[in-house]
Each structure stands twice: as C-alpha cells, then as structure tokens.
Design a protein around this motif. Structure first.
Motif, PDB file in Angstrom:
ATOM      1  N   GLU A 118       0.818  -1.213   0.000  1.00 14.75           N
ATOM      2  CA  GLU A 118       0.000   0.000   0.000  1.00 14.75           C
ATOM      3  C   GLU A 118       0.854   1.266   0.000  1.00 14.75           C
ATOM      4  N   LEU A 119       1.962   1.241   0.716  1.00 17.73           N
ATOM      5  CA  LEU A 119       2.858   2.402   0.687  1.00 17.73           C
ATOM      6  C   LEU A 119       3.494   2.564  -0.694  1.00 17.73           C
ATOM      7  N   GLY A 120       3.760   1.446  -1.355  1.00 22.29           N
ATOM      8  CA  GLY A 120       4.251   1.516  -2.732  1.00 22.29           C
ATOM      9  C   GLY A 120       3.223   2.139  -3.650  1.00 22.29           C
ATOM     10  N   ILE A 121       1.942   1.838  -3.432  1.00 22.51           N
ATOM     11  CA  ILE A 121       0.868   2.446  -4.221  1.00 22.51           C
ATOM     12  C   ILE A 121       0.842   3.955  -3.989  1.00 22.51           C
ATOM     13  N   ILE A 122       0.990   4.370  -2.731  1.00 28.08           N
ATOM     14  CA  ILE A 122       1.017   5.805  -2.446  1.00 28.08           C
ATOM     15  C   ILE A 122       2.181   6.472  -3.174  1.00 28.08           C
ATOM     16  N   GLY A 123       3.332   5.813  -3.174  1.00 26.34           N
ATOM     17  CA  GLY A 123       4.467   6.351  -3.913  1.00 26.34           C
ATOM     18  C   GLY A 123       4.171   6.494  -5.391  1.00 26.34           C
ATOM     19  N   GLN A 124       3.481   5.509  -5.967  1.00 27.63           N
ATOM     20  CA  GLN A 124       3.100   5.586  -7.382  1.00 27.63           C
ATOM     21  C   GLN A 124       2.106   6.718  -7.620  1.00 27.63           C
ATOM     22  N   VAL A 125       1.189   6.922  -6.666  1.00 30.42           N
ATOM     23  CA  VAL A 125       0.231   8.032  -6.799  1.00 30.42           C
ATOM     24  C   VAL A 125       0.985   9.361  -6.848  1.00 30.42           C
ATOM     25  N   MET A 126       1.973   9.515  -5.988  1.00 32.27           N
ATOM     26  CA  MET A 126       2.744  10.761  -5.971  1.00 32.27           C
ATOM     27  C   MET A 126       3.433  10.994  -7.309  1.00 32.27           C
ATOM     28  N   GLU A 127       3.955   9.945  -7.907  1.00 26.94           N
ATOM     29  CA  GLU A 127       4.577  10.077  -9.220  1.00 26.94           C
ATOM     30  C   GLU A 127       3.530  10.404 -10.278  1.00 26.94           C
ATOM     31  N   GLU A 128       2.371   9.775 -10.184  1.00 21.29           N
ATOM     32  CA  GLU A 128       1.283  10.004 -11.135  1.00 21.29           C
ATOM     33  C   GLU A 128       0.783  11.447 -11.076  1.00 21.29           C
ATOM     34  N   LEU A 129       0.831  12.059  -9.905  1.00 22.43           N
ATOM     35  CA  LEU A 129       0.317  13.421  -9.741  1.00 22.43           C
ATOM     36  C   LEU A 129       1.188  14.470 -10.415  1.00 22.43           C
ATOM     37  N   GLY A 130       2.446  14.172 -10.636  1.00 22.11           N
ATOM     38  CA  GLY A 130       3.322  15.143 -11.283  1.00 22.11           C
ATOM     39  C   GLY A 130       3.454  16.411 -10.448  1.00 22.11           C
ATOM     40  N   PRO A 131       3.292  17.587 -11.055  1.00 28.38           N
ATOM     41  CA  PRO A 131       3.429  18.852 -10.311  1.00 28.38           C
ATOM     42  C   PRO A 131       2.447  18.978  -9.145  1.00 28.38           C
ATOM     43  N   ASP A 132       1.268  18.333  -9.259  1.00 29.92           N
ATOM     44  CA  ASP A 132       0.280  18.413  -8.177  1.00 29.92           C
ATOM     45  C   ASP A 132       0.767  17.739  -6.893  1.00 29.92           C
ATOM     46  N   ALA A 133       1.808  16.899  -6.994  1.00 31.36           N
ATOM     47  CA  ALA A 133       2.323  16.206  -5.809  1.00 31.36           C
ATOM     48  C   ALA A 133       2.896  17.182  -4.784  1.00 31.36           C
ATOM     49  N   SER A 134       3.254  18.401  -5.227  1.00 35.51           N
ATOM     50  CA  SER A 134       3.789  19.393  -4.301  1.00 35.51           C
ATOM     51  C   SER A 134       2.755  19.825  -3.271  1.00 35.51           C
ATOM     52  N   ARG A 135       1.470  19.547  -3.548  1.00 34.95           N
ATOM     53  CA  ARG A 135       0.378  19.946  -2.644  1.00 34.95           C
ATOM     54  C   ARG A 135      -0.164  18.760  -1.847  1.00 34.95           C
ATOM     55  N   VAL A 136       0.558  17.645  -1.891  1.00 37.60           N
ATOM     56  CA  VAL A 136       0.110  16.424  -1.214  1.00 37.60           C
ATOM     57  C   VAL A 136       1.249  15.871  -0.359  1.00 37.60           C
ATOM     58  N   THR A 137       0.938  15.474   0.866  1.00 42.12           N
ATOM     59  CA  THR A 137       1.930  14.874   1.762  1.00 42.12           C
ATOM     60  C   THR A 137       1.574  13.411   2.006  1.00 42.12           C
ATOM     61  N   GLY A 215     -11.624  11.147   1.309  1.00 41.17           N
ATOM     62  CA  GLY A 215     -11.792   9.943   0.496  1.00 41.17           C
ATOM     63  C   GLY A 215     -11.157   8.753   1.197  1.00 41.17           C
ATOM     64  N   LEU A 216     -11.639   7.578   0.839  1.00 43.17           N
ATOM     65  CA  LEU A 216     -11.191   6.339   1.472  1.00 43.17           C
ATOM     66  C   LEU A 216     -10.989   5.305   0.377  1.00 43.17           C
ATOM     67  N   PHE A 217      -9.808   4.690   0.320  1.00 44.23           N
ATOM     68  CA  PHE A 217      -9.469   3.791  -0.771  1.00 44.23           C
ATOM     69  C   PHE A 217      -9.175   2.392  -0.246  1.00 44.23           C
ATOM     70  N   ARG A 218      -9.797   1.413  -0.873  1.00 42.32           N
ATOM     71  CA  ARG A 218      -9.627   0.018  -0.481  1.00 42.32           C
ATOM     72  C   ARG A 218      -8.207  -0.469  -0.780  1.00 42.32           C
ATOM     73  N   PRO A 219      -7.769  -1.508  -0.088  1.00 43.74           N
ATOM     74  CA  PRO A 219      -6.463  -2.094  -0.405  1.00 43.74           C
ATOM     75  C   PRO A 219      -6.412  -2.533  -1.867  1.00 43.74           C
ATOM     76  N   GLY A 220      -5.290  -2.263  -2.504  1.00 41.94           N
ATOM     77  CA  GLY A 220      -5.126  -2.669  -3.891  1.00 41.94           C
ATOM     78  C   GLY A 220      -5.737  -1.721  -4.898  1.00 41.94           C
ATOM     79  N   SER A 221      -6.209  -0.549  -4.478  1.00 38.26           N
ATOM     80  CA  SER A 221      -6.779   0.418  -5.417  1.00 38.26           C
ATOM     81  C   SER A 221      -5.711   0.854  -6.420  1.00 38.26           C
TER      82      SER A 221
END
Length: 237
Positions: A118-137, A215-221
């Motif tokens: 799940e932490l790996g998924i969060i890392g992928q989300v941060m990469e997917e967000l691109g410039p918007d990742a600067s506004r997400v922790t 928002g709430l995301f299930r495991p494996g989203s």
C-alpha cells in the motif's frame, strides 16, 4: 470398489456450486461487517452500521462514488485533530499539513506484505500526480509505536517516496488517532519466531487540511484512480 448410486452422485454435483456460493456470501458478509466497524457513525452500534452498509451495498440510497474510492455514508465523518511525532523527532499536528492534502496510511515497519504494497501504491500516486504532488503529503502513521521510533521510521519511509512522512507517538496518542480514523489494530503472536505482528485494517485515507477524511481507498486500489480522486479534491479546494 463401492459404486455411488446415480441419484447421490447427481445430488453431490448439485451441492458443489451451492457450497461455493455460500462461501462467497460468507466472505462478502465478513467484508461488510468490517466496513461497518470502520464506517460506523459516532454513537452508532455495529449492528446498525452493518444494516446501513448492507443497504448501501444493495444500492439503496447510494450516491455516486468518487473516483477509485469508497463513498462515506451521509453523516459519517472520519479523522480529526491529532498530536504525533514525525521521523525527525518534531512534534506535529494536523495543522502541520494544512497547506494541502495528505495521503495517510496506518501500518508498521515490520509488516511483511500489505503495508509495503500500500505504501508503494502511495508512492506511485505521488509520481502520477506530477506537479500536483507538491500539494500532497504522503504519511505513514505507525500502529506499532513500541518498535517504530522516529529513527526507524526515517530509515523506512524513504524507500517509498522522498516526501513520505513517518508519524509515531505514545501508545495513547496512536490509540487516539486510530479511533478518530476508525482504524482497527491488534498485536498478534508470530508463530514463526518470538517477534509479534500487528493485525490491522488497510485503507488509504485522503485527508483535507482540517484533518478530516475526504476519500477512502480500499487495499489494492489503482494508483491512477487514487490520483484522479486527489486531483478532484485539489480542484475542489
């Protein structure tokens, strides 16, 4: 060799799919019971919450879900104020991250499987967000403060994203934030050695600047679906 009467063989063949359906229903009900525990409203009993989740699952009064996430039933709020310590030893609260959104996960560094996934998924989300990742922790809140000191968290969270924050605290502080986010956790014995593991729920929370869950995301989203929901929340302000 004992022969089976044709009637009994036919009956056994008919019972096999029935057993399979029964197993699926049992697993489904178990999942709904877990969701009822996590998503129950303040003051609501587990049984009442289960009935409400069952109604939502059947489609009764179900609002359109957010992209990739679980829609919280009307009247249910998760999250709130907290006081913890980050991986640098600094005292933090929800106000520390008030400049944007947070992707929060409750787990522990000794977790053998689901937490790294799940932490790996969060890392992928941060990469997917691109410039918007600067506004997400991205945040990992440990449910194992006895072992997950700031130093341990500091060495762990960098494996998933450079911005990821690790939060720990006293047992009472962790219990308080877990209660507000409806996180289940419990220490369990590891049969393979003397160490213990932590049994816990495994959702990713999208948290607003007020510390409340958006928002709430299930495991494996899928990371793409989570990123879409995050962008929508950023646009909404």
């Amino acid at each position: 060799m004992v022969s089976v009467p044709p009637g009994l063989a036919y009956l056994a063949a008919m019972l096999r799919p029935i057993r399979a359906i029964a197993l699926v229903l049992m697993l489904l009900l178990a999942g709904l019971w877990g969701a009822a525990w996590v998503l129950r409203a303040p003051g609501e009993g587990i049984a009442e919450s289960f009935v409400r989740q069952l109604a939502f699952f059947s489609g009764a009064g179900l609002p359109p879900p957010s992209a990739g996430g679980v829609t919280l039933p009307e009247g249910v709020t998760l999250g709130g104020p907290y006081s913890l310590t980050d991986q640098t030893g600094r005292a933090v609260t929800e106000a520390t991250y008030a400049g944007g959104l947070s992707l929060m996960y409750f787990g522990f560094t000794y977790c053998p499987d689901v937490c790294p996934t799940e932490l790996g998924i969060i890392g992928q989300v941060m990469e997917e967000l691109g410039p918007d990742a600067s506004r997400v922790t991205p945040i990992l809140v440990t449910i194992d403060p006895e072992r997950d000191t700031p130093e341990v968290l500091a060495a762990y969270v960098v494996n998933f994203h450079p911005k990821m924050v690790g939060l720990t605290g006293t047992a009472a502080q962790i219990a308080d934030v877990a209660r507000k986010f409806r996180v289940y956790y419990q220490r369990v014995r590891n049969a393979e050695n003397s160490d213990y593991l932590m049994d816990h729920s495994s959702f990713i929370y999208l948290v607003g600047s007020d510390g409340r869950v958006r928002g709430l995301f299930r495991p494996g989203s899928a990371p793409e679906a989570i990123a879409e929901a995050v962008r929508g929340a950023l646009r909404a302000g």
